[in-house]
Write a protein that holds these residues in place. Structure first.
Motif, PDB file in Angstrom:
ATOM      1  N   GLY A   1       0.793  -1.227   0.000  1.00  0.00           N
ATOM      2  CA  GLY A   1       0.000   0.000   0.000  1.00  0.00           C
ATOM      3  C   GLY A   1       0.822   1.272   0.000  1.00  0.00           C
ATOM      4  O   GLY A   1       0.411   2.284   0.563  1.00  0.00           O
ATOM      5  N   PHE A   2       1.993   1.248  -0.647  1.00  0.00           N
ATOM      6  CA  PHE A   2       2.889   2.409  -0.635  1.00  0.00           C
ATOM      7  C   PHE A   2       2.474   3.529  -1.597  1.00  0.00           C
ATOM      8  O   PHE A   2       2.812   4.679  -1.384  1.00  0.00           O
ATOM      9  CB  PHE A   2       4.326   1.974  -0.962  1.00  0.00           C
ATOM     10  N   LYS A   3       1.795   3.203  -2.682  1.00  0.00           N
ATOM     11  CA  LYS A   3       1.325   4.202  -3.659  1.00  0.00           C
ATOM     12  C   LYS A   3       2.453   5.166  -4.064  1.00  0.00           C
ATOM     13  O   LYS A   3       2.383   6.372  -3.858  1.00  0.00           O
ATOM     14  CB  LYS A   3       0.126   4.981  -3.091  1.00  0.00           C
ATOM     15  N   MET A   4       3.481   4.612  -4.663  1.00  0.00           N
ATOM     16  CA  MET A   4       4.685   5.385  -4.971  1.00  0.00           C
ATOM     17  C   MET A   4       4.566   6.247  -6.227  1.00  0.00           C
ATOM     18  O   MET A   4       5.301   7.217  -6.386  1.00  0.00           O
ATOM     19  CB  MET A   4       5.877   4.428  -5.095  1.00  0.00           C
ATOM     20  N   THR A   5       3.669   5.919  -7.126  1.00  0.00           N
ATOM     21  CA  THR A   5       3.445   6.724  -8.325  1.00  0.00           C
ATOM     22  C   THR A   5       1.962   6.698  -8.666  1.00  0.00           C
ATOM     23  O   THR A   5       1.200   5.902  -8.106  1.00  0.00           O
ATOM     24  CB  THR A   5       4.222   6.176  -9.548  1.00  0.00           C
ATOM     25  N   ASN A   6       1.546   7.554  -9.590  1.00  0.00           N
ATOM     26  CA  ASN A   6       0.190   7.513 -10.147  1.00  0.00           C
ATOM     27  C   ASN A   6       0.266   6.999 -11.578  1.00  0.00           C
ATOM     28  O   ASN A   6       1.038   7.516 -12.386  1.00  0.00           O
ATOM     29  CB  ASN A   6      -0.452   8.894 -10.141  1.00  0.00           C
ATOM     30  N   GLU A   7      -0.534   5.988 -11.881  1.00  0.00           N
ATOM     31  CA  GLU A   7      -0.602   5.425 -13.235  1.00  0.00           C
ATOM     32  C   GLU A   7      -2.052   5.528 -13.702  1.00  0.00           C
ATOM     33  O   GLU A   7      -2.932   4.841 -13.185  1.00  0.00           O
ATOM     34  CB  GLU A   7      -0.140   3.962 -13.244  1.00  0.00           C
ATOM     35  N   ASN A   8      -2.283   6.421 -14.653  1.00  0.00           N
ATOM     36  CA  ASN A   8      -3.635   6.666 -15.166  1.00  0.00           C
ATOM     37  C   ASN A   8      -3.879   5.790 -16.390  1.00  0.00           C
ATOM     38  O   ASN A   8      -3.396   6.087 -17.481  1.00  0.00           O
ATOM     39  CB  ASN A   8      -3.777   8.137 -15.550  1.00  0.00           C
ATOM     40  N   TYR A   9      -4.624   4.695 -16.217  1.00  0.00           N
ATOM     41  CA  TYR A   9      -4.875   3.790 -17.328  1.00  0.00           C
ATOM     42  C   TYR A   9      -5.933   4.381 -18.259  1.00  0.00           C
ATOM     43  O   TYR A   9      -7.036   4.740 -17.826  1.00  0.00           O
ATOM     44  CB  TYR A   9      -5.386   2.438 -16.828  1.00  0.00           C
ATOM     45  N   GLY A  10      -5.591   4.485 -19.534  1.00  0.00           N
ATOM     46  CA  GLY A  10      -6.525   4.977 -20.528  1.00  0.00           C
ATOM     47  C   GLY A  10      -6.733   3.970 -21.641  1.00  0.00           C
ATOM     48  O   GLY A  10      -6.011   2.974 -21.740  1.00  0.00           O
ATOM     49  N   ILE A  11      -7.722   4.218 -22.476  1.00  0.00           N
ATOM     50  CA  ILE A  11      -7.972   3.383 -23.655  1.00  0.00           C
ATOM     51  C   ILE A  11      -7.406   4.123 -24.863  1.00  0.00           C
ATOM     52  O   ILE A  11      -7.843   5.228 -25.189  1.00  0.00           O
ATOM     53  CB  ILE A  11      -9.466   3.099 -23.837  1.00  0.00           C
ATOM     54  N   GLY A  12      -6.422   3.519 -25.493  1.00  0.00           N
ATOM     55  CA  GLY A  12      -5.753   4.150 -26.617  1.00  0.00           C
ATOM     56  C   GLY A  12      -6.528   3.989 -27.916  1.00  0.00           C
ATOM     57  O   GLY A  12      -7.059   2.915 -28.198  1.00  0.00           O
ATOM     58  N   VAL A  13      -6.607   5.077 -28.688  1.00  0.00           N
ATOM     59  CA  VAL A  13      -7.220   5.053 -30.021  1.00  0.00           C
ATOM     60  C   VAL A  13      -6.299   5.788 -30.986  1.00  0.00           C
ATOM     61  O   VAL A  13      -5.394   6.528 -30.571  1.00  0.00           O
ATOM     62  CB  VAL A  13      -8.625   5.710 -30.033  1.00  0.00           C
ATOM     63  N   LYS A  14      -6.530   5.611 -32.249  1.00  0.00           N
ATOM     64  CA  LYS A  14      -5.726   6.290 -33.261  1.00  0.00           C
ATOM     65  C   LYS A  14      -5.890   7.801 -33.136  1.00  0.00           C
ATOM     66  O   LYS A  14      -6.968   8.291 -32.825  1.00  0.00           O
ATOM     67  CB  LYS A  14      -6.151   5.823 -34.662  1.00  0.00           C
ATOM     68  N   LYS A  15      -4.821   8.517 -33.377  1.00  0.00           N
ATOM     69  CA  LYS A  15      -4.843   9.971 -33.265  1.00  0.00           C
ATOM     70  C   LYS A  15      -5.953  10.559 -34.139  1.00  0.00           C
ATOM     71  O   LYS A  15      -6.063  10.253 -35.326  1.00  0.00           O
ATOM     72  CB  LYS A  15      -3.487  10.537 -33.712  1.00  0.00           C
ATOM     73  N   GLY A  16      -6.808  11.384 -33.543  1.00  0.00           N
ATOM     74  CA  GLY A  16      -7.890  12.021 -34.271  1.00  0.00           C
ATOM     75  C   GLY A  16      -9.144  11.186 -34.421  1.00  0.00           C
ATOM     76  O   GLY A  16     -10.127  11.644 -35.018  1.00  0.00           O
ATOM     77  N   SER A  17      -9.173   9.978 -33.858  1.00  0.00           N
ATOM     78  CA  SER A  17     -10.330   9.103 -34.009  1.00  0.00           C
ATOM     79  C   SER A  17     -11.551   9.639 -33.255  1.00  0.00           C
ATOM     80  O   SER A  17     -11.439  10.110 -32.115  1.00  0.00           O
ATOM     81  CB  SER A  17      -9.999   7.701 -33.491  1.00  0.00           C
ATOM     82  N   ASP A  18     -12.723   9.542 -33.885  1.00  0.00           N
ATOM     83  CA  ASP A  18     -13.947   9.971 -33.207  1.00  0.00           C
ATOM     84  C   ASP A  18     -14.405   8.941 -32.172  1.00  0.00           C
ATOM     85  O   ASP A  18     -15.388   9.167 -31.460  1.00  0.00           O
ATOM     86  CB  ASP A  18     -15.062  10.253 -34.216  1.00  0.00           C
ATOM     87  N   LEU A  19     -13.696   7.823 -32.078  1.00  0.00           N
ATOM     88  CA  LEU A  19     -14.030   6.831 -31.057  1.00  0.00           C
ATOM     89  C   LEU A  19     -13.742   7.342 -29.652  1.00  0.00           C
ATOM     90  O   LEU A  19     -14.340   6.875 -28.688  1.00  0.00           O
ATOM     91  CB  LEU A  19     -13.240   5.536 -31.284  1.00  0.00           C
ATOM     92  N   LYS A  20     -12.829   8.276 -29.515  1.00  0.00           N
ATOM     93  CA  LYS A  20     -12.450   8.768 -28.184  1.00  0.00           C
ATOM     94  C   LYS A  20     -13.678   9.246 -27.415  1.00  0.00           C
ATOM     95  O   LYS A  20     -13.901   8.833 -26.265  1.00  0.00           O
ATOM     96  CB  LYS A  20     -11.419   9.888 -28.303  1.00  0.00           C
ATOM     97  N   ALA A  21     -14.477  10.103 -28.009  1.00  0.00           N
ATOM     98  CA  ALA A  21     -15.658  10.642 -27.335  1.00  0.00           C
ATOM     99  C   ALA A  21     -16.677   9.537 -27.039  1.00  0.00           C
ATOM    100  O   ALA A  21     -17.295   9.518 -25.969  1.00  0.00           O
ATOM    101  CB  ALA A  21     -16.305  11.734 -28.189  1.00  0.00           C
TER     102      ALA A  21
END
Length: 281
Positions: free
Chosen positions: A220-240
């Motif tokens: 339970g040290f929580k030494m860093t923050n890792e923000n998991y995201g879902i990657g999509v192609k640059k400019g893809s309308d899938l992001k929204a």
């Protein structure tokens, strides 16, 4: 009269070719491309194949939190589970896979950072993880990162997690090289190493495996923050569209259920679902 017959026949052939192209040849639709917004024959999604609790290929199919999230998102995009084609997305290959269009999106412990955002777009985040250490359940000596100075720390080839601990928090930690995280676990169990470090979500997934239940615990040290995201192609309308799906997953309780189903056996003290666009540094 003869010329008019040939012209009509040619026009008919040309029209038939156009119809066939419109109806059956649309590769975007068949692969469920972002331009179609769903509803195609298949959608290709990248996940990890070797991370228990997150993304794992098993004899029974694919399992893990990332798999559950990706399946939920795909359903919101118009695809049922049978229409998903899973693709292994190793860490070094993720940006290339998205840029080439090998997959529509990737959910594979994919931490959002500025360098990656130059190459791909991210929906989310959908999980806030932290670098932590996994220790034996009966270990009462390691209570802070500094205690690792007198410990043997599993160091996985190609990983920066153990090196980060040694350079920033515990310079006297003894790094013990292992080829993979899963190879560290028997060594941790038998005392060859005292701790294993990487993201707490990954550690919880390993500890939750049947053969290791009750044998390890997160410090339970929580030494860093890792923000998991879902990657999509640059400019893809899938992001929204994916962001909308993630918000729905949290709102209807599916997100919390997926966390408990996949990490519960390790007593993972997970963070609340992050708000879309809220990146913790």
């Amino acid at each position: 009269m003869k010329l008019r017959k040939v012209t009509a026949a040619s026009a008919a052939v040309f029209a038939l070719a156009l119809t066939a192209t419109a109806c059956g040849g649309g590769s975007d639709k068949d692969s469920g491309s972002s331009s179609s917004g769903g509803g195609g024959d298949k959608i290709k999604i990248g996940i990890k194949y070797d991370q228990p609790g997150l993304g794992q290929k098993t004899p029974q199919g694919y399992a893990g939190f990332d798999v559950d999230v990706a399946t939920y998102v795909a359903k919101k995009l118009g695809y049922d589970e049978k229409q998903i084609e899973w693709k292994e997305s190793k860490s070094a290959d993720r940006e290339t896979m998205l840029q080439r269009g090998d997959v529509e999106f990737i959910a594979a412990t994919y931490s959002i950072n500025p360098e990656r955002e130059k190459k791909v777009d991210f929906a989310g985040p959908y999980l806030l993880a932290h670098q932590d250490v996994l220790i034996r359940a009966d270990d009462n000596k390691i209570k802070s990162p500094e205690d690792l100075n007198s410990a043997k720390l599993c160091s996985v080839t190609g990983s920066t997690s153990a090196q980060n601990v040694k350079e920033k928090l515990a310079p006297k930690a003894q790094l013990q090289p292992y080829p993979t995280y899963s190879a560290c676990l028997p060594g941790l169990q038998n005392g060859a190493v005292d701790a294993l470090t990487t993201d707490d979500s990954i550690l919880a997934g390993y500890a939750a495996q049947d053969q290791f239940k009750g044998k390890f615990k997160l410090a339970g040290f929580k030494m860093t923050n890792e923000n998991y995201g879902i990657g999509v192609k640059k400019g893809s309308d899938l992001k929204a569209k994916i962001n909308d799906a993630l918000e729905a997953m949290v709102a209807d309780g599916s997100w919390e259920k997926a966390v408990k189903d996949n990490f519960g056996p390790a007593n993972y003290q997970y963070e609340p679902a992050p708000k879309i666009g809220d990146i913790k540094s």
